[in-house]
Design a protein around this motif. Structure first.
Motif, PDB file in Angstrom:
ATOM      1  N   SER A  27      -9.819   1.069   2.929  1.00  0.00           N
ATOM      2  CA  SER A  27      -8.546   0.342   2.889  1.00  0.00           C
ATOM      3  C   SER A  27      -8.386  -0.565   4.100  1.00  0.00           C
ATOM      4  CB  SER A  27      -7.372   1.313   2.797  1.00  0.00           C
ATOM      5  OG  SER A  27      -7.386   2.229   3.879  1.00  0.00           O
ATOM      6  N   VAL A  29       0.288  -0.831  -8.672  1.00  0.00           N
ATOM      7  CA  VAL A  29      -1.145  -0.860  -8.976  1.00  0.00           C
ATOM      8  C   VAL A  29      -1.409  -0.861 -10.480  1.00  0.00           C
ATOM      9  CG1 VAL A  29      -1.742   0.279  -6.801  1.00  0.00           C
ATOM     10  CG2 VAL A  29      -1.442   1.658  -8.868  1.00  0.00           C
ATOM     11  N   ALA A  36      -8.903   1.396  -2.058  1.00  0.00           N
ATOM     12  CA  ALA A  36      -8.344   2.034  -0.870  1.00  0.00           C
ATOM     13  C   ALA A  36      -9.045   3.345  -0.538  1.00  0.00           C
ATOM     14  CB  ALA A  36      -6.849   2.277  -1.064  1.00  0.00           C
ATOM     15  N   TYR A  89      -4.092   4.559   5.339  1.00  0.00           N
ATOM     16  CA  TYR A  89      -4.515   3.199   4.980  1.00  0.00           C
ATOM     17  C   TYR A  89      -5.072   2.406   6.171  1.00  0.00           C
ATOM     18  CZ  TYR A  89      -2.359   4.085   0.501  1.00  0.00           C
ATOM     19  OH  TYR A  89      -2.061   4.628  -0.732  1.00  0.00           O
ATOM     20  N   ARG A 133     -12.508  -4.591  -5.159  1.00  0.00           N
ATOM     21  CA  ARG A 133     -11.468  -4.247  -6.125  1.00  0.00           C
ATOM     22  C   ARG A 133     -11.568  -2.792  -6.539  1.00  0.00           C
ATOM     23  NH1 ARG A 133      -8.622  -8.639  -8.049  1.00  0.00           N
ATOM     24  NH2 ARG A 133      -8.939 -10.411  -6.655  1.00  0.00           N
ATOM     25  N   ALA A 134     -10.458  -2.239  -6.944  1.00  0.00           N
ATOM     26  CA  ALA A 134     -10.420  -0.852  -7.420  1.00  0.00           C
ATOM     27  C   ALA A 134     -11.005  -0.767  -8.813  1.00  0.00           C
ATOM     28  CB  ALA A 134      -8.976  -0.356  -7.420  1.00  0.00           C
ATOM     29  N   TRP A 171      -1.065  -8.313  -3.324  1.00  0.00           N
ATOM     30  CA  TRP A 171      -2.099  -7.294  -3.452  1.00  0.00           C
ATOM     31  C   TRP A 171      -1.449  -5.919  -3.515  1.00  0.00           C
ATOM     32  CZ3 TRP A 171      -7.235  -9.171  -3.071  1.00  0.00           C
ATOM     33  CH2 TRP A 171      -7.366 -10.485  -2.576  1.00  0.00           C
ATOM     34  N   ALA A 219      -2.582  -1.455  -3.471  1.00  0.00           N
ATOM     35  CA  ALA A 219      -3.621  -0.420  -3.408  1.00  0.00           C
ATOM     36  C   ALA A 219      -2.975   0.942  -3.234  1.00  0.00           C
ATOM     37  CB  ALA A 219      -4.586  -0.691  -2.254  1.00  0.00           C
ATOM     38  N   VAL A 269      -5.276  -5.697  -7.405  1.00  0.00           N
ATOM     39  CA  VAL A 269      -5.464  -4.312  -6.978  1.00  0.00           C
ATOM     40  C   VAL A 269      -6.798  -4.183  -6.245  1.00  0.00           C
ATOM     41  CG1 VAL A 269      -5.606  -1.909  -7.714  1.00  0.00           C
ATOM     42  CG2 VAL A 269      -4.060  -3.503  -8.900  1.00  0.00           C
ATOM     43  N   ASN A 328     -10.505  -3.691   3.739  1.00  0.00           N
ATOM     44  CA  ASN A 328      -9.941  -4.655   2.795  1.00  0.00           C
ATOM     45  C   ASN A 328      -8.683  -5.326   3.328  1.00  0.00           C
ATOM     46  OD1 ASN A 328     -11.783  -4.730   0.645  1.00  0.00           O
ATOM     47  ND2 ASN A 328     -11.006  -2.806  -0.194  1.00  0.00           N
ATOM     48  N   VAL A 358       0.842  -1.203   0.000  1.00  0.00           N
ATOM     49  CA  VAL A 358       0.000   0.000   0.000  1.00  0.00           C
ATOM     50  C   VAL A 358       0.872   1.246   0.000  1.00  0.00           C
ATOM     51  CG1 VAL A 358      -1.967  -1.133   1.105  1.00  0.00           C
ATOM     52  CG2 VAL A 358      -0.232  -0.031   2.527  1.00  0.00           C
TER      53      VAL A 358
END
Length: 336
Positions: A318, A292, A303, A311, A335-336, A261, A263, A300, A321, A241
């Protein structure tokens, strides 16, 4: 018209590339010039770390907590006698009877590894790896982030045994410094993080816990450097992140079987950092592919609108998640 358009697109792409390299060079120049005054800061006296059995065993954890609290109290007394009341207050807070320190070293900028929850009986453990400017003097912010995640896990999922570990186990770079632009500190940190994850692997019962590495800012470079050495140590997920890049071109280059992952909050200034590498003054600067971006290949996740330090804010998208990732609820991650 098509040819002109293509030349125009190529021209804009070339201009952006030159701008990024110019920006990177400017950052390096600023990093060289601005922190020179910091080199004159006097060292704060501190005791050597408490003598503990190595490797740490489950039966010795409580003893380690007590010994490290006593060491932090002694560090606070020495800092106060030296006249550094800010460091004394930070050390004194870590000496509180409620704190659970697996490791503590007040020398220099300081290091600490703090546990939230019942580590010995946790089935899932989150390890937070911080970024630049995280020291004992600023540790309260890192503590707040880890505590926020633990409360989310404990209150939202009381039937799942979880623990959170705030791992300040390396000398983080300053945000304005040459070190924050290169992987040097991450290379130094990687074997220490690997050793800690190995130690953690033996401290949970009845069997090894599932571990999620949650890495912030420059900490994402540390996690990337460590990832290839974590095979077989129970790391199921690595979350990046607010990353400036990891130094790797793709998830595949991390050589990990863990889910990766990434973000970035909509208000995070790290988006403006050039995602390139360059050889400047004989040093490799920058961390390459944006984690990202589709090219990197991470999962991704959303957030929200937060900034670089948001975060782990309670109630944030965020944080929700990240908690799902720690719990293994991968299908619930938005998801973004």
């Amino acid at each position: 018209m098509t040819g002109e358009r293509e030349r125009s697109v190529r021209g804009r792409g070339h201009w952006r590339h030159r701008l990024r390299r110019t920006t990177l060079a400017a950052l390096l120049t600023a990093a060289v010039v601005l922190p020179l005054s910091a080199a004159t800061q006097p060292r704060i006296p501190a005791p050597a770390p408490a003598a503990l059995s190595a490797p740490l065993t489950p039966g010795a954890v409580t003893t380690a907590y007590q010994a490290n609290r006593e060491n932090a109290a002694e560090a606070a007394r020495m800092a106060a006698a030296h006249g550094d009341l800010s460091r004394a207050a930070a050390d004194r807070a870590l000496a509180s009877p409620s704190r659970r320190l697996l490791h503590f070293d007040a020398r220099g900028t300081g290091q600490a590894t703090e546990v939230f929850g019942d580590l010995a009986h946790a089935g899932r453990v989150a390890v937070l790896v911080p970024g630049s400017d995280t020291t004992l003097d600023t540790y309260a912010r890192f503590h707040t982030a880890a505590e926020s995640l633990y409360r989310r896990l404990a209150h939202g999922h009381p039937r799942t045994r979880t623990a959170v570990v705030a791992w300040l186990g390396y000398r983080t770079p300053a945000t304005i410094s040459t070190t924050v632009l290169t992987p040097g500190r991450a290379d130094q940190a990687a074997p220490h993080l690997r050793d800690f994850i190995g130690e953690l692997h033996t401290l949970t019962a009845p069997g090894p816990a599932a571990v999620a590495l949650l890495c912030h800012s420059y900490g994402t470079v540390v996690c990337a450097r460590t990832a290839p050495a974590l095979t077989g140590l129970g790391v199921t997920d690595i979350a990046l992140v607010g990353s400036p890049g990891t130094g790797a071109d793709s998830v595949r280059a991390l050589h990990t079987s863990a889910r990766v992952w990434a973000a970035r909050g909509a208000g995070d200034w790290i988006a403006e950092v050039p995602h390139v590498t360059a050889d400047l003054f004989g040093t490799t600067v920058g961390f390459g592919t944006d984690p990202v971006s589709p090219a990197f290949g991470a999962r991704v996740f959303a957030a929200g609108a937060g900034g670089h330090s948001d975060y782990f804010t309670p109630g944030s998208v965020s944080l929700a998640n990240l908690a799902r990732i720690v719990l293994g609820e991968t299908t619930e991650v938005t998801r973004a």
